[in-house]
Design a protein around this motif. Structure first.
Motif, PDB file in Angstrom:
ATOM      1  N   MET B 499       0.843  -1.145  -0.081  1.00 24.91           N
ATOM      2  CA  MET B 499       0.106  -0.120   0.052  1.00 24.91           C
ATOM      3  C   MET B 499       0.888   1.302  -0.049  1.00 24.91           C
ATOM      4  N   MET B 500       1.919   1.323   0.869  1.00 22.63           N
ATOM      5  CA  MET B 500       2.927   2.260   0.910  1.00 22.63           C
ATOM      6  C   MET B 500       3.595   2.561  -0.490  1.00 22.63           C
ATOM      7  N   MET B 501       3.584   1.396  -1.217  1.00 24.16           N
ATOM      8  CA  MET B 501       4.394   1.487  -2.392  1.00 24.16           C
ATOM      9  C   MET B 501       3.578   2.243  -3.502  1.00 24.16           C
ATOM     10  N   VAL B 502       2.278   2.277  -3.321  1.00 25.44           N
ATOM     11  CA  VAL B 502       1.710   3.164  -4.153  1.00 25.44           C
ATOM     12  C   VAL B 502       1.788   4.598  -4.164  1.00 25.44           C
ATOM     13  N   LEU B 503       2.124   5.173  -2.832  1.00 23.84           N
ATOM     14  CA  LEU B 503       2.222   6.506  -2.719  1.00 23.84           C
ATOM     15  C   LEU B 503       3.182   7.079  -3.490  1.00 23.84           C
ATOM     16  N   ILE B 504       4.725   6.554  -3.626  1.00 25.43           N
ATOM     17  CA  ILE B 504       5.328   6.985  -4.433  1.00 25.43           C
ATOM     18  C   ILE B 504       5.378   7.332  -5.818  1.00 25.43           C
ATOM     19  N   PRO B 505       4.762   6.432  -6.842  1.00 27.91           N
ATOM     20  CA  PRO B 505       4.452   6.784  -7.991  1.00 27.91           C
ATOM     21  C   PRO B 505       3.458   7.856  -8.160  1.00 27.91           C
ATOM     22  N   MET B 506       2.406   7.957  -7.209  1.00 25.83           N
ATOM     23  CA  MET B 506       1.324   8.754  -6.967  1.00 25.83           C
ATOM     24  C   MET B 506       1.961  10.193  -6.975  1.00 25.83           C
ATOM     25  N   PHE B 507       2.873  10.302  -6.145  1.00 29.55           N
ATOM     26  CA  PHE B 507       3.708  11.493  -5.841  1.00 29.55           C
ATOM     27  C   PHE B 507       4.538  12.071  -7.339  1.00 29.55           C
ATOM     28  N   LEU B 508       5.223  11.070  -7.875  1.00 30.25           N
ATOM     29  CA  LEU B 508       5.845  11.389  -9.023  1.00 30.25           C
ATOM     30  C   LEU B 508       5.079  11.827 -10.184  1.00 30.25           C
ATOM     31  N   PHE B 509       3.961  11.326 -10.113  1.00 34.25           N
ATOM     32  CA  PHE B 509       2.924  11.392 -11.198  1.00 34.25           C
ATOM     33  C   PHE B 509       1.719  12.308 -10.918  1.00 34.25           C
ATOM     34  N   SER B 510       1.805  13.407 -10.170  1.00 38.70           N
ATOM     35  CA  SER B 510       1.007  14.128  -9.854  1.00 38.70           C
ATOM     36  C   SER B 510       0.996  15.277 -10.298  1.00 38.70           C
ATOM     37  N   ALA B 511       1.986  15.781 -10.965  1.00 36.31           N
ATOM     38  CA  ALA B 511       2.220  17.170 -11.580  1.00 36.31           C
ATOM     39  C   ALA B 511       2.538  18.266 -10.373  1.00 36.31           C
ATOM     40  N   THR B 512       3.216  17.494  -9.439  1.00 36.81           N
ATOM     41  CA  THR B 512       3.753  18.202  -8.187  1.00 36.81           C
ATOM     42  C   THR B 512       4.943  19.121  -8.872  1.00 36.81           C
ATOM     43  N   LEU B 513       6.044  18.553  -9.608  1.00 38.33           N
ATOM     44  CA  LEU B 513       7.091  19.043  -9.612  1.00 38.33           C
ATOM     45  C   LEU B 513       7.188  19.707 -11.212  1.00 38.33           C
ATOM     46  N   PHE B 514       6.130  19.498 -11.823  1.00 43.91           N
ATOM     47  CA  PHE B 514       6.161  20.003 -13.274  1.00 43.91           C
ATOM     48  C   PHE B 514       4.908  19.951 -13.771  1.00 43.91           C
ATOM     49  N   PRO B 515       4.381  20.940 -14.810  1.00 47.47           N
ATOM     50  CA  PRO B 515       3.180  20.701 -15.084  1.00 47.47           C
ATOM     51  C   PRO B 515       2.631  19.544 -15.839  1.00 47.47           C
ATOM     52  N   ILE B 516       1.468  19.208 -15.970  1.00 49.62           N
ATOM     53  CA  ILE B 516       1.161  17.864 -16.360  1.00 49.62           C
ATOM     54  C   ILE B 516       1.094  18.348 -17.749  1.00 49.62           C
ATOM     55  N   SER B 517       1.223  19.177 -18.588  1.00 49.68           N
ATOM     56  CA  SER B 517       1.264  19.513 -20.237  1.00 49.68           C
ATOM     57  C   SER B 517       2.673  18.715 -20.436  1.00 49.68           C
ATOM     58  N   VAL B 518       3.474  18.556 -19.872  1.00 49.76           N
ATOM     59  CA  VAL B 518       4.721  17.895 -20.431  1.00 49.76           C
ATOM     60  C   VAL B 518       4.285  16.284 -20.766  1.00 49.76           C
ATOM     61  N   TYR B 519       3.284  15.878 -20.468  1.00 49.94           N
ATOM     62  CA  TYR B 519       3.126  14.512 -20.891  1.00 49.94           C
ATOM     63  C   TYR B 519       2.212  14.673 -22.271  1.00 49.94           C
ATOM     64  N   PRO B 520       2.234  13.445 -22.675  1.00 52.39           N
ATOM     65  CA  PRO B 520       1.291  13.076 -23.804  1.00 52.39           C
ATOM     66  C   PRO B 520      -0.041  12.791 -23.312  1.00 52.39           C
ATOM     67  N   ALA B 521      -1.340  12.936 -23.967  1.00 51.86           N
ATOM     68  CA  ALA B 521      -2.527  13.156 -23.603  1.00 51.86           C
ATOM     69  C   ALA B 521      -2.837  11.884 -22.751  1.00 51.86           C
ATOM     70  N   GLY B 522      -2.372  10.441 -23.385  1.00 50.20           N
ATOM     71  CA  GLY B 522      -2.834   9.689 -22.780  1.00 50.20           C
ATOM     72  C   GLY B 522      -2.348   9.305 -21.256  1.00 50.20           C
ATOM     73  N   VAL B 523      -1.019   9.676 -21.018  1.00 53.21           N
ATOM     74  CA  VAL B 523      -0.524   9.700 -19.718  1.00 53.21           C
ATOM     75  C   VAL B 523      -1.187  10.728 -18.675  1.00 53.21           C
ATOM     76  N   GLN B 524      -1.513  11.991 -19.327  1.00 57.05           N
ATOM     77  CA  GLN B 524      -2.313  12.793 -18.641  1.00 57.05           C
ATOM     78  C   GLN B 524      -3.472  12.345 -18.201  1.00 57.05           C
ATOM     79  N   ALA B 525      -4.245  11.487 -18.741  1.00 54.30           N
ATOM     80  CA  ALA B 525      -5.645  11.052 -18.563  1.00 54.30           C
ATOM     81  C   ALA B 525      -5.442  10.056 -17.131  1.00 54.30           C
ATOM     82  N   VAL B 526      -4.394   9.333 -17.120  1.00 50.14           N
ATOM     83  CA  VAL B 526      -4.014   8.324 -16.077  1.00 50.14           C
ATOM     84  C   VAL B 526      -3.826   9.384 -14.777  1.00 50.14           C
ATOM     85  N   ILE B 527      -3.035  10.268 -14.994  1.00 55.31           N
ATOM     86  CA  ILE B 527      -2.664  11.366 -13.830  1.00 55.31           C
ATOM     87  C   ILE B 527      -4.005  11.928 -13.242  1.00 55.31           C
ATOM     88  N   GLN B 528      -4.788  12.179 -14.131  1.00 59.40           N
ATOM     89  CA  GLN B 528      -5.989  13.001 -13.767  1.00 59.40           C
ATOM     90  C   GLN B 528      -6.949  12.207 -12.927  1.00 59.40           C
TER      91      GLN B 528
END
Lengths: 331, 579
Positions: B499-528
């Motif tokens: 369960m704790m393992m879920v948190l790190i990817p969630m942090f890395l893919f949350s658009a915290t450190l960079f805007p979500i626009s850097v990703y292609p649309a497919g990846v954006q949908a997952v993050i959103q």
């Protein structure tokens, strides 16, 4: 599930007049396994009541149902006239629970353990300050009030657990194996404390596989095995009913017991005046049940048999249990 | 084949153990690690992939110009940070392997004392522990390097030598920690303190995500002190031939080896003191201070008037839900406060430090690499202002998830606190709500500390800060409800690790450190679709004071989490507290 139990709460409305515990046709199943199989018993107020049986007999499951932390599969149960399954908090407010394993709060000091536990009952802090000191005195722990729980000895932890269960001045005290794992001295201190509680009118319900404990503490007990009641009565009554007055314990050395037992059975069975009943064969010794064990031993010697050791003692609940179930309590 | 029993010659046994005892001890620890084998393999495989995708590609896209890194010998940002991420993640696992297992050996499970009763010597017990941990670091490094190789970010033929520098770096950060932890009689949050005050700062200011020279000069010494920086630099030399003088390579190596050797001498001495004839029990730091605090409390209590009148009655309710709720949430809350008061106060207060350190590291270190800043709706804003609100959301998530999963599970299974509570007139609902309130209280304090710093630094306005404070609690409540619902289905500790393992990817893919626009649309949908993104965006909407219909979607997302999580948790309440 007895969902109707909430409707026919025709059991006494005034909880102080109701029997302490009233269980009828109690069943508890975990999947295919039946832990408690259709048992009924009743405990009157001020009584000291025991559940006796080996590990896995269903004692702790029954205790958990009384303590309103486990649901029953069928049957009815009233604790102080209240259904524990329907009104857990109301039932638990009247109980003091002493679990098999001390589960004290390691983050708190000894005294804080008592105060905090009282807070769980919603008792005012100001009241608890004085009450905690009184209970520390009762448990002979005043000098350890500021200590951490982990610094206490096993006996001290047990006394603290008991003191903690008294913080709400319970009507009924549930003790699950209260003295298991304690040395004889600590055990006697504990028994003394429980006697005092009994004198003040607290109902005690305890499980044990320690025979001496049952004989010391219980007015009445049920013998439980495989989730069923095997016998019920006072310790002395059960011994009278299911065993002889005395027991002769004999050791003949490894592997010879069964063969000698068969021979002894015929030899002793033919003699008059011994009050001979039967022989039980245990892995390490033979138990000869006879009202006059001294005479039985003489007869055995007269037949030229020389046991390595022999011991004469009075019958105990251990013997009752062996007679009823064919098993010893601790195995 | 020998016919005599291997136990026959006792002196032969003792000689054999004398020669190989450390290996036997290492074998024992490695075997016990197998219970976590799945977690270890998963984390060492997916962590690098996650970091490469999120930091290398995501942050890399934001930074843009790649020729910045040519002077270091790297062809891209990803190539530049890859060896440092390898060194850092291995070093982070050292923070785990040399804290809790050491305490388990001396105190919790007393495994060292089982070994002590055999022919193994105390020195061998210490060495065996270090050897087993090194094997774990090595496995981690091999997998990590393989992933880096697949992504084609290793250009030097010497890159594989990073296996050894990574393990050396992990030992250089882990052994001083082990030397400290092994002197402790009991662990009262010391491991958490080390994590917050030592590992985190060293990790964040070691030139992992940017060259150390990006930081203000006064912060450079942190990097020089940090074994992670030295390992990073060695890794970069090996991975893509970063131009470095032979003298500096010598300095890096000497520093790392020096720390390892000195720490080992101390560790060995401590193990011999504790497991040898001296039978030293270890230190209890802060014991005197705790006793003084206790004394002061009691004096205060003694001054209060005694209870007058009859014995009071326990609190119970009748009516709706009286089987679940007894109206005494306060007691559960108070117990938490009492436990906090008895623990090291520093741990509690320092909780807000993590987002502050992140903000300082990324705000100061990444900004020089960006031209202008980050594009927002009305012009560009500074990078620090961009990540600050997001870090608050991340902190709210981390705290709430930890409290509602790990802490609840610990009290359920290890300390059996809930069993004690359920022996009283408390209902399961009192316990659940009390625990959630406690988590929110803690989160509120942390968020307050962080917001005070943000307001002081002029990154948010006071009005926005107030609203963000409430929002942090709202986000925390959402995660706490879902976390508690999830915990009710957990049976073993290993499941908690997942369960704790879920948190790190969630942090890395949350658009915290960079805007979500850097990703292609497919990846954006997952993050959103993930909850943290909504929290991050909600915080930014408030911080930048720009609200839209999406703001309502974010709020709605958390309302659903609270409702669904809360309902499941209530429904599963008996499974949670009455087992």
């Amino acid at each position: 599930m007895s969902t109707s139990s909430a409707l026919d709460t025709s059991a006494p409305a005034d909880s102080s007049a109701a029997p302490a515990i009233e269980a009828t046709d109690l069943v508890k199943q975990y999947g295919d396994f039946t832990a408690v199989n259709n048992i009924s018993f009743s405990v009157t107020r001020g009584e000291s009541f025991g559940l006796l049986g080996p590990n896995g007999a269903g004692k702790s499951t029954t205790m958990r149902m009384i303590a309103a932390v486990s649901s029953r599969t069928s049957g009815t149960m009233y604790v102080s006239g209240i259904d524990p399954q329907a009104e857990g908090p109301r039932v638990r407010a009247r109980l003091g629970v002493i679990p098999q394993q001390d589960n004290l709060d390691e983050d708190l000091t000894v005294r804080e353990n008592l105060i905090m536990y009282g807070r769980y009952f919603g008792l005012p802090r100001k009241y608890l300050l004085a009450k905690a000191d009184e209970l520390l005195e009762f448990a002979q722990l005043t000098h350890k009030a500021k200590a951490r729980v982990e610094d206490l000895s096993g006996g001290m932890k047990r006394r603290l657990t008991i003191a903690r269960a008294l913080i709400n001045e319970p009507e009924i005290l549930l003790l699950d194996e209260p003295t298991t794992g304690l040395d004889p001295q600590a055990r006697h201190v504990l028994w003394d404390r429980l006697f005092r509680l009994k004198e003040t009118g607290t109902t005690l319900v305890l499980t044990t596989h320690h025979m001496e404990e049952a004989e010391q503490l219980c007015d009445r007990l049920i013998v439980v095995d495989h989730g069923e009641i095997m016998a019920e009565g006072s310790p002395a009554g059960l011994i009278r009913e299911h065993s002889t007055r005395e027991v002769l314990e004999l050791r003949f050395g490894m592997d010879r017991n069964p063969e000698i037992a068969a021979a002894l059975e015929t030899e002793l069975g033919n003699r008059e005046g011994l009050g001979y009943s039967h022989i039980e064969v245990l892995p390490d010794r033979l138990l000869v049940y006879a009202d006059d064990a001294e005479a039985a031993l003489e007869a055995i010697h007269a037949d030229g048999r020389r046991p390595m050791t022999s011991l004469i003692r009075r019958s105990s609940l251990e013997d009752v249990f062996l007679r009823l179930t064919g098993r010893t309590l601790v195995d | 084949m020998s016919t005599s029993s291997p136990t026959a010659d006792k002196d032969a046994i003792s000689a054999k153990v004398g020669a190989r005892g450390a290996l036997y001890q290492a074998e024992r620890i490695l075997r016990s690690m197998r219970a976590y084998g799945g977690v270890i393999l998963f984390s060492s495989t997916f962590q690098p992939i996650m970091y490469i995708l999120a930091m290398g590609l995501g942050l890399g896209a934001l930074i843009g110009a790649t020729d910045d890194f040519v002077e270091y010998g790297a062809e891209s940002y990803l190539m530049y940070i890859a060896p440092a991420i390898l060194a850092s993640t291995v070093a982070m696992s050292a923070g785990i392997e040399f804290t809790f297992p050491v305490m388990a050996g001396f105190r919790w499970r007393r495994e060292y004392y089982a070994a002590q009763a055999t022919a193994i010597t105390p020195g061998q017990i210490a060495l065996g522990h270090i050897m087993a941990a090194s094997v774990r670091f090595l496995v981690h490094s091999v997998i990590f390097l393989a992933v880096l190789f697949i992504f084609g970010v290793l250009s030097s033929p010497l890159a594989w030598l990073q296996l050894f520098t990574a393990v050396l770096g992990a030992l250089a950060i882990g052994l001083p920690i082990m030397a400290y932890i092994s002197t402790l009689r009991e662990e009262k949050g010391h491991a958490a303190l080390i994590q917050r005050f030592v590992i985190m700062p060293l990790f964040l200011f070691s030139g992992t995500f940017y060259p150390l020279s990006n930081l203000p000069v006064f912060m450079h010494p942190i990097g020089w002190l940090s074994p992670i920086w030295h390992t990073n630099e060695l890794g970069r030399v090996l991975a893509f031939g970063q131009p470095t003088s032979g003298l500096m390579i010598g300095v890096h190596l000497t520093y790392l080896v020096g720390i390892v050797v000195v720490s080992y001498v101390f560790i060995r001495r401590t193990y011999i003191r504790r497991l040898g004839y001296e039978e030293w029990g270890g230190r209890t730091p802060g014991a005197k201070r705790a006793a003084r605090k206790q004394q002061a409390l009691e004096t205060k209590e003694a001054a209060q008037a005694a209870w007058q009148g009859d014995a009071p009655q326990p609190t119970v309710r009748s009516g709706l839900f009286s089987n679940m709720y007894s109206g005494n949430i306060r007691a559960v809350f108070q117990r938490g406060i009492m436990a906090i008061r008895n623990s090291t106060g520093l741990i509690f207060v320092s909780g807000f430090l993590e987002p502050v350190l992140f903000l300082a590291s990324f705000g100061l270190g990444i900004s020089p690499m960006l031209e202008g800043g980050v594009e927002a709706a009305d012009g560009t804003i500074s990078y620090a202002a961009f990540i600050a609100p997001a870090l608050l959301a991340v902190a709210a998530m981390n705290g709430a998830v930890f409290d509602s999963t790990w802490n609840v599970f610990f009290k359920l299974r290890m300390t059996k606190l809930y069993r004690t509570m359920m022996a009283t007139s408390l209902g399961p609902l009192d316990v659940a709500v009390g625990e959630i309130l406690l988590a929110l209280f803690r989160g509120a304090l942390y968020a307050l500390g962080f917001l005070v710093i943000l307001t002081g630094a002029g990154l948010v306005s006071p009005a926005a800060a107030l609203l963000m404070w409430i929002t942090a609690l709202f986000i925390a409540l959402g995660f706490a409800c879902v976390g508690m619902a999830a915990t009710s289905f957990m049976k073993r500790f290993q499941q908690m690790d997942w369960m704790m393992m879920v948190l790190i990817p969630m942090f890395l893919f949350s658009a915290t450190l960079f805007p979500i626009s850097v990703y292609p649309a497919g990846v954006q949908a997952v993050i959103q679709a993930l909850p943290l993104w909504h929290g991050v965006e909600l915080m930014r909407d408030i911080a930048f004071w720009e609200f839209s219909s999406l703001t309502l979607v974010h709020i709605g997302y958390y309302l659903v989490m609270i409702l669904v999580g809360g309902t499941i948790a209530t429904y599963r309440m008996k499974a949670l507290f009455l087992r």
